[in-house]
Design a protein around this motif. Structure first.
Motif: not given
Length: 178
Positions: A146, A88, A168, A150, A164-166, A86
């Protein structure tokens, strides 16, 4: 309705699967994982394929358990061969991340740094101060860590600051009008 359960779990070369009743142990080049299925399914191993078979009654809960068990076992096999990751992204002035030993240090605009102890079995890397990559063999542990990171500063809708997640997409709101 999904029919995930009817497909077998393919076991690639280099991966060993041990079945002991409803207990499945998967061992590969990246590690070893274990899963215990519920009583609603039966497991059968043949020709490098693991079949998940529902118990005779096909009620709604049995069908859901059937698909879940198959997906969990497939994630075990994928985890010990490829692993999960994951990524971020941290947005905001002065927001940054760094790994120091087994601690993930985050500066998120609070009066203090936020420290997270990295769970066993996970690797956390910060290529740049605003990017964090979490990798490991267990999909649930990677995703949970993750999500916990976050949640410390989720992205806000006005300026987009936060973690944020990549990939997103944050729906932005319009600010005050004069």
């Amino acid at each position: 309705m999904s029919r995930v359960g009817k497909y077998p779990v393919n076991i690639p070369a280099g991966v060993t699967v041990n079945l002991n009743g409803l207990n499945v142990k998967v061992k590969g080049k990246l590690g070893e994982l274990e899963y215990t299925a519920s009583d609603d399914v039966n497991l059968k191993l043949e020709d490098n394929k693991l079949w998940v078979i529902p118990v005779a009654s096909e009620t709604g809960i049995n069908r859901a358990t059937w698909g879940t068990a198959r997906a969990r076992i497939n994630n075990l096999v994928k985890g010990v061969t490829e692993g999960f990751s994951k990524k971020l992204e941290i947005n905001g002035v002065g927001y940054k991340a760094a790994v120091q030993g087994k601690i993930l240090k985050l500066s998120l605009g609070f009066s203090h740094d936020v420290d997270f102890e990295i769970p066993a079995g996970l690797k956390v890397a910060c290529a740049t101060p605003t990017n964090v990559e979490i990798t490991g063999v267990d999909k649930q542990v990677v995703g949970q860590f993750a999500a916990v990171v976050r949640a410390k500063r989720p992205p806000e809708p006005y300026k987009g600051k936060g973690i944020k997640y990549e990939g997103e997409y944050i729906i932005r709101k319009e600010g005050k009008k004069k």
